[in-house]
Design an enzyme around this catalytic site. Structure first.
Site, PDB file in Angstrom:
ATOM      1  N   GLY A  15       0.883  -1.238   0.156  1.00  0.00           N
ATOM      2  CA  GLY A  15      -0.030   0.095   0.088  1.00  0.00           C
ATOM      3  C   GLY A  15       0.841   1.296  -0.014  1.00  0.00           C
ATOM      4  NE  ARG A  76      -2.388  -4.522  -1.301  1.00  0.00           N
ATOM      5  CZ  ARG A  76      -1.797  -3.735  -0.244  1.00  0.00           C
ATOM      6  NH1 ARG A  76      -0.846  -4.077   0.247  1.00  0.00           N
ATOM      7  NH2 ARG A  76      -2.596  -2.674   0.227  1.00  0.00           N
ATOM      8  CG  ASP A 107       6.009  -7.024   8.897  1.00  0.00           C
ATOM      9  OD1 ASP A 107       7.028  -6.289   8.870  1.00  0.00           O
ATOM     10  OD2 ASP A 107       5.351  -7.241   9.645  1.00  0.00           O
ATOM     11  CB  THR A 129       2.716   0.428   6.054  1.00  0.00           C
ATOM     12  OG1 THR A 129       1.291   0.387   6.400  1.00  0.00           O
ATOM     13  CG2 THR A 129       3.704   0.247   7.652  1.00  0.00           C
ATOM     14  CG  ASP A 131      -1.567  -0.366   7.889  1.00  0.00           C
ATOM     15  OD1 ASP A 131      -2.483   0.563   7.513  1.00  0.00           O
ATOM     16  OD2 ASP A 131      -1.679  -1.354   7.127  1.00  0.00           O
ATOM     17  CG  ASP A 133       1.346  -3.033  10.062  1.00  0.00           C
ATOM     18  OD1 ASP A 133       2.012  -2.369   9.661  1.00  0.00           O
ATOM     19  OD2 ASP A 133       0.321  -3.801   9.246  1.00  0.00           O
ATOM     20  NE  ARG A 175      -2.597  -5.059   5.148  1.00  0.00           N
ATOM     21  CZ  ARG A 175      -1.793  -5.408   4.258  1.00  0.00           C
ATOM     22  NH1 ARG A 175      -1.539  -6.760   4.314  1.00  0.00           N
ATOM     23  NH2 ARG A 175      -1.476  -4.698   3.285  1.00  0.00           N
TER      24      ARG A 175
HETATM   25  P1  ADP Z   1       3.194  -4.703   2.617  1.00  0.00           P
HETATM   26  O1  ADP Z   1       4.423  -4.499   2.235  1.00  0.00           O
HETATM   27  O2  ADP Z   1       2.415  -3.111   3.124  1.00  0.00           O
HETATM   28  O3  ADP Z   1       3.026  -5.567   3.892  1.00  0.00           O
HETATM   29  P2  ADP Z   1       1.851  -6.772   1.335  1.00  0.00           P
HETATM   30  O4  ADP Z   1       1.666  -7.473   2.447  1.00  0.00           O
HETATM   31  O5  ADP Z   1       0.606  -6.674   0.164  1.00  0.00           O
HETATM   32  O6  ADP Z   1       2.043  -5.089   1.744  1.00  0.00           O
HETATM   33  O7  ADP Z   1       3.223  -7.169   0.405  1.00  0.00           O
HETATM   34  C1  ADP Z   1       3.652  -6.236  -0.822  1.00  0.00           C
HETATM   35  C2  ADP Z   1       4.186  -7.357  -1.761  1.00  0.00           C
HETATM   36  O8  ADP Z   1       5.246  -8.080  -1.001  1.00  0.00           O
HETATM   37  C3  ADP Z   1       3.260  -8.526  -2.070  1.00  0.00           C
HETATM   38  O9  ADP Z   1       2.405  -7.999  -3.134  1.00  0.00           O
HETATM   39  C4  ADP Z   1       4.161  -9.254  -2.710  1.00  0.00           C
HETATM   40  O10 ADP Z   1       4.749  -8.856  -4.139  1.00  0.00           O
HETATM   41  C5  ADP Z   1       5.613  -9.159  -1.823  1.00  0.00           C
HETATM   42  N1  ADP Z   1       5.484 -10.216  -0.856  1.00  0.00           N
HETATM   43  C6  ADP Z   1       4.474 -10.270   0.201  1.00  0.00           C
HETATM   44  N2  ADP Z   1       4.682 -11.511   1.050  1.00  0.00           N
HETATM   45  C7  ADP Z   1       5.553 -12.028   0.293  1.00  0.00           C
HETATM   46  C8  ADP Z   1       6.358 -13.469   0.841  1.00  0.00           C
HETATM   47  N3  ADP Z   1       5.971 -14.146   1.811  1.00  0.00           N
HETATM   48  N4  ADP Z   1       7.265 -13.706  -0.079  1.00  0.00           N
HETATM   49  C9  ADP Z   1       7.719 -12.915  -1.240  1.00  0.00           C
HETATM   50  N5  ADP Z   1       7.043 -11.710  -1.294  1.00  0.00           N
HETATM   51  C10 ADP Z   1       6.384 -11.411  -0.649  1.00  0.00           C
HETATM   52  O1  F6P Z   2      -1.704  -1.133   4.701  1.00  0.00           O
HETATM   53  C1  F6P Z   2      -2.107   0.113   4.114  1.00  0.00           C
HETATM   54  C2  F6P Z   2      -3.696  -0.145   3.971  1.00  0.00           C
HETATM   55  O2  F6P Z   2      -4.353   0.978   3.518  1.00  0.00           O
HETATM   56  C3  F6P Z   2      -4.495  -0.820   5.152  1.00  0.00           C
HETATM   57  O3  F6P Z   2      -4.808   0.104   6.203  1.00  0.00           O
HETATM   58  C4  F6P Z   2      -5.546  -1.438   4.348  1.00  0.00           C
HETATM   59  O4  F6P Z   2      -6.311  -2.457   5.222  1.00  0.00           O
HETATM   60  C5  F6P Z   2      -4.975  -1.785   3.171  1.00  0.00           C
HETATM   61  O5  F6P Z   2      -3.885  -1.118   2.877  1.00  0.00           O
HETATM   62  C6  F6P Z   2      -5.847  -1.651   2.150  1.00  0.00           C
HETATM   63  O6  F6P Z   2      -5.430  -2.143   0.797  1.00  0.00           O
HETATM   64  P1  F6P Z   2      -5.693  -2.000  -0.770  1.00  0.00           P
HETATM   65  O7  F6P Z   2      -5.046  -0.711  -1.344  1.00  0.00           O
HETATM   66  O8  F6P Z   2      -5.218  -3.395  -1.315  1.00  0.00           O
HETATM   67  O9  F6P Z   2      -7.205  -2.035  -0.496  1.00  0.00           O
END
Ligand code: ADP
Ligand code: F6P
Length: 324
Positions: A15, A76, A107, A129, A131, A133, A175
């Site tokens: 995000g 994503r 993360d 982020t 969040d 978090d 989230r």
């Molecule tokens: P954030 O980075 O904010 O936590 P996401 O959880 O959506 O957001 O993760 C962002 C991107 O990081 C994912 O769309 C994917 O490309 C990559 N990613 C997430 N989890 C994994 C994983 N377990 N292994 C490799 N890449 C990952």
């Molecule tokens: O991680 C940032 C965030 O805005 C969260 O607060 C929310 O749950 C999520 O992303 C929404 O994601 P998306 O843009 O995929 O709807």
């Protein structure tokens, strides 16, 4: 190690968050200042796989520090969880002469960075982020802007809620984490704060609280509900039926993710962006930059991913005490 790094890349992933542009700018300009070439990877890991890789010069990041969103775009990319896809990502980095990547995200993005590091690409993560978090840091890029945006919107809803003597449920993002909700709850003077980490789903307790507050002369009842609990619309219908008081739900949504970053987000993102490059050039790679106990720190990615974070008990108690 430092001698080996001639070209680095920067990407935003997951995000978006206000302040990501300030971080990109700091990465690009610090690298150039240190005599290192820098490239931008568009659209996160998806852009990496599609080889959307561009050279970045100092002027490419002019006039962006004040802008929300991310000039590199973000995405994503679920397929990046697959080992063979991660190998392809690392091969693409090598083909483009990229020795290290600064990944700005949460993360999930760090897990992608960790996978790349296992295939020989140096990585440094920056906490991006809204969040808040990420366990290894007390600060994440975008949280301050998001919480201020939400707070200002809630002030406005509270005005009309008081005039009409209504009960308001306002749902904020986060989230599975309740930090935006906790900060707004305290900063907006909410009567109830529902956090995923704390809420026991005892709606009767909220109803009793609303009735008791009304008897004490309160003209409104503001409930901040975290996204991780959700269902604000149905909750408002049940509360209205049980209390007889007009109850409205407002879901703030994506407005919390946009807008010009606050000074705090511009400043911290700039320091962290510079720090990411310097840490990588010092040879400390596969790290995440954080801010802990008043200091900018860097933590091993794997350790960072294992860390746990929770809502501070005392701060949550304060939120409740102040509604007396
Ligand atoms: P954030 O980075 O904010 O936590 P996401 O959880 O959506 O957001 O993760 C962002 C991107 O990081 C994912 O769309 C994917 O490309 C990559 N990613 C997430 N989890 C994994 C994983 N377990 N292994 C490799 N890449 C990952
Ligand atoms: O991680 C940032 C965030 O805005 C969260 O607060 C929310 O749950 C999520 O992303 C929404 O994601 P998306 O843009 O995929 O709807």
């Amino acid at each position: 190690m430092a001698g080996k790094i001639k070209t680095i890349a920067v990407m935003t992933s997951g995000g978006d968050a206000p302040g990501m542009n300030a971080a990109i700018r700091a990465v690009v300009r610090t690298a150039i200042f240190r005599g290192v070439k820098v490239k931008g990877i568009k659209r996160g890991y998806m852009g990496l796989l599609n080889e959307e890789i561009v050279d970045m010069e100092a002027r490419n990041v002019s006039d962006i520090i004040q802008r929300g969103g991310t000039i590199l775009g973000t995405a994503r990319c679920l397929e990046f969880k697959q080992p063979e896809v991660q190998q392809r990502g690392a091969d693409i980095c090598k083909a483009h002469g990229i020795d290290g990547i600064v990944v700005i995200g949460g993360d999930g993005s760090y897990r992608g960075a960790l996978a790349l590091s296992r295939h020989g690409i140096n990585t440094v993560g920056l906490p991006g982020t809204i969040d808040l978090d990420i366990a290894c840091t007390d600060y994440t890029i975008g949280f301050d802007t998001a919480v201020n945006t939400a707070m200002q919107a809630i002030d406005k809803v509270k005005d009309t809620s008081s005039s009409h003597e209504r009960c308001s449920i306002i749902e904020v993002m986060g989230r599975n984490a309740g930090y935006i909700a906790l900060w707004c709850g305290i900063s907006n003077g909410a009567e109830d704060i529902l956090l995923p980490e704390k809420y026991d789903y005892n709606e009767q307790e909220i109803i009793n609280h609303i009735i008791a507050s009304r008897k004490k002369g309160k003209t409104h009842h503001l409930i901040i509900n975290a996204e991780g609990i959700g269902h604000s619309m149905s909750m408002s219908r049940r509360i209205e039926a049980a209390t007889g008081l007009e109850t409205r739900a407002t879901i703030l949504g994506y407005m919390q993710r946009g807008g010009n970053p606050t000074a705090m987000d511009r400043y911290y993102a700039s320091i962290m962006g510079a720090r990411a490059v310097d840490v990588m050039l010092e040879g400390r790679t596969n790290r995440v930059i954080g801010y802990k106990n008043g200091q900018f720190v860097d933590v091993d990615i794997e350790e960072a991913l294992l860390m746990q974070k929770n809502i501070d008990e005392y701060q949550y108690e304060v939120a409740k005490m102040l509604t007396v």
